[in-house]
Write a protein that holds these residues in place. Sequence first.
Motif, mmCIF file in Angstrom:
data_model
loop_
_atom_site.group_PDB
_atom_site.id
_atom_site.type_symbol
_atom_site.label_atom_id
_atom_site.label_comp_id
_atom_site.label_asym_id
_atom_site.label_seq_id
_atom_site.Cartn_x
_atom_site.Cartn_y
_atom_site.Cartn_z
ATOM 1 N N UNK A 38 -46.885 7.173 157.949
ATOM 2 C CA UNK A 38 -45.702 6.448 158.440
ATOM 3 C C UNK A 38 -44.789 7.337 159.274
ATOM 4 N N UNK A 39 -44.058 6.695 160.190
ATOM 5 C CA UNK A 39 -43.027 7.408 160.942
ATOM 6 C C UNK A 39 -43.508 8.080 162.207
ATOM 7 N N UNK A 40 -44.731 7.843 162.628
ATOM 8 C CA UNK A 40 -45.233 8.497 163.843
ATOM 9 C C UNK A 40 -44.683 7.843 165.110
ATOM 10 N N UNK A 41 -44.259 6.597 165.005
ATOM 11 C CA UNK A 41 -43.748 5.910 166.190
ATOM 12 C C UNK A 41 -44.865 5.679 167.202
ATOM 13 N N UNK A 42 -44.555 5.982 168.479
ATOM 14 C CA UNK A 42 -45.535 5.768 169.550
ATOM 15 C C UNK A 42 -46.751 6.684 169.417
ATOM 16 N N UNK A 43 -46.591 7.757 168.650
ATOM 17 C CA UNK A 43 -47.710 8.694 168.494
ATOM 18 C C UNK A 43 -48.883 8.066 167.735
ATOM 19 N N UNK A 44 -48.604 6.946 167.045
ATOM 20 C CA UNK A 44 -49.718 6.302 166.332
ATOM 21 C C UNK A 44 -50.771 5.794 167.328
ATOM 22 N N UNK A 45 -50.330 5.455 168.529
ATOM 23 C CA UNK A 45 -51.295 5.035 169.561
ATOM 24 C C UNK A 45 -52.092 6.226 170.078
ATOM 25 N N UNK A 46 -51.449 7.369 170.137
ATOM 26 C CA UNK A 46 -52.173 8.588 170.535
ATOM 27 C C UNK A 46 -53.245 8.923 169.500
ATOM 28 N N UNK A 47 -52.883 8.759 168.213
ATOM 29 C CA UNK A 47 -53.859 9.000 167.143
ATOM 30 C C UNK A 47 -55.016 8.003 167.241
ATOM 31 N N UNK A 48 -54.699 6.732 167.572
ATOM 32 C CA UNK A 48 -55.741 5.718 167.752
ATOM 33 C C UNK A 48 -56.650 6.052 168.916
ATOM 34 N N UNK A 49 -56.068 6.584 169.981
ATOM 35 C CA UNK A 49 -56.859 6.987 171.140
ATOM 36 C C UNK A 49 -57.768 8.175 170.798
ATOM 37 N N UNK A 50 -57.242 9.091 169.978
ATOM 38 C CA UNK A 50 -58.058 10.235 169.543
ATOM 39 C C UNK A 50 -59.261 9.755 168.731
ATOM 40 N N UNK A 51 -59.049 8.716 167.925
ATOM 41 C CA UNK A 51 -60.163 8.157 167.160
ATOM 42 C C UNK A 51 -61.200 7.547 168.110
ATOM 43 N N UNK A 52 -60.744 6.889 169.190
ATOM 44 C CA UNK A 52 -61.671 6.312 170.169
ATOM 45 C C UNK A 52 -62.532 7.403 170.795
ATOM 46 N N UNK A 53 -61.899 8.543 171.120
ATOM 47 C CA UNK A 53 -62.650 9.673 171.697
ATOM 48 C C UNK A 53 -63.657 10.204 170.686
ATOM 49 N N UNK A 54 -63.244 10.318 169.420
ATOM 50 C CA UNK A 54 -64.142 10.793 168.366
ATOM 51 C C UNK A 54 -65.319 9.835 168.185
ATOM 52 N N UNK A 55 -65.032 8.552 168.200
ATOM 53 C CA UNK A 55 -66.081 7.547 168.038
ATOM 54 C C UNK A 55 -67.092 7.625 169.169
ATOM 55 N N UNK A 56 -66.599 7.754 170.389
ATOM 56 C CA UNK A 56 -67.514 7.828 171.524
ATOM 57 C C UNK A 56 -68.232 9.173 171.591
ATOM 58 N N UNK A 57 -67.677 10.168 170.918
ATOM 59 C CA UNK A 57 -68.412 11.429 170.792
ATOM 60 C C UNK A 57 -69.687 11.229 169.992
ATOM 61 N N UNK A 58 -69.609 10.390 168.947
ATOM 62 C CA UNK A 58 -70.805 10.100 168.156
ATOM 63 C C UNK A 58 -71.768 9.209 168.936
#
Length: 378
Positions: free
Chosen positions: A51-71
């Motif tokens: 909780x409390x990340x604000x807009x950074x939660x979208x950055x974290x979601x984008x990082x997950x997308x990069x990780x997923x496409x890495x696999x």
Amino acid sequence: MDERPPAAPRPPGTFKVGTVAGSDVLVSGSWFVVAALIAVIMAPLVEQVEPGLGALRYVAGLAFAVLLYGSVLLHEASHAVAATRLGYPVTSITLHFLGGMTSIEGEAKRPREEFVIAVVGPLTSIAVGLAALALLPVTPDGLLRLAVEGLAGANLLVGVLNLVPGLPLDGGRVLKAGVWGVTGSVVRGTVVAGWGGRLAAVAVLCWPLLQESVLGTPPDVIDFLLALVVAAFLWAGATAAMASARLRSRLPQLVARDLARRTLAVPGDLPLSEAVRRAQDAQAGGIVTTEHDGSPAGLVNEAALLATPEDRRPWVPTSSVARTLEHGLRLPVDIRGEDLVRALTRTPAAEYLLVEPDGSVYGVLTTEDVDRAFRATR
């Protein structure tokens, strides 16, 4: 002189991000749409665990997308490594909105090779999913655990779904290899696997109607839209594979030697009118210009010749309407079938020089004659 074939042009709408297993890794513009969608979908989950990340939660979601496409990249790289080791060049690996695609030159020549190249992708995804699953007991709570859980679930799902026996999925290629091995017919194997892909498309299209009874959650507009996109992808891929197989079944009837035109060799500085007169006297269907030592230098382009007015032909050299014999315009006279079509596709031209194994000129092959012969086999 470098005799290697020129690199294939990059597909429009893609850009290179690196190289894996000797192959260019390309990213399609559509990937960014999916990455943004994943970031939006993951943002509420990120907010729950951190909780409390604000807009950074979208950055974290984008990082997950990069990780997923890495696999996904690992999945496609396994296809590339297997194909390369079996002797099939790989031109590129492309990541796009539905996952990835490995561009392999040529079709597998044996069922075992088709099976190996196809099955390594899903097995790699399943292995990554199991490895992530094994890490869960020692993974701390928070964003890291969310990423590992997502990686495990996504890879296991991708691995299992890719084994569905229908083209264009990897499982379809496995089925194709099996039927091919049993019947001895690659066309029959492709058609059976193509129908498997069509059935899979129908199943995907019907899934939202069954979702609530199976999962207990009613489908929304996104579920129906996603099912429609995936079903269309499967149906189109299966249909294209079946059509391609039927076309390939007629390719063995195309033999360059049988389609060759008689050829006249003339010096490049000979007036064009005289070259045409000699070709007519010799009943030759093609003209090759030569160097001073008699070696072939160029192929007269019929379209350029016909575009030259007759009153100008005595004043222009034959070399002015000839295409230099660059790489790919010299073909072995015994080339046939798929190898012939692949050679014509790799270096598009109107005419090609056919040569014997000792390098001597046999004749000229035109794409018009190849196309006419192919249509005659239908």
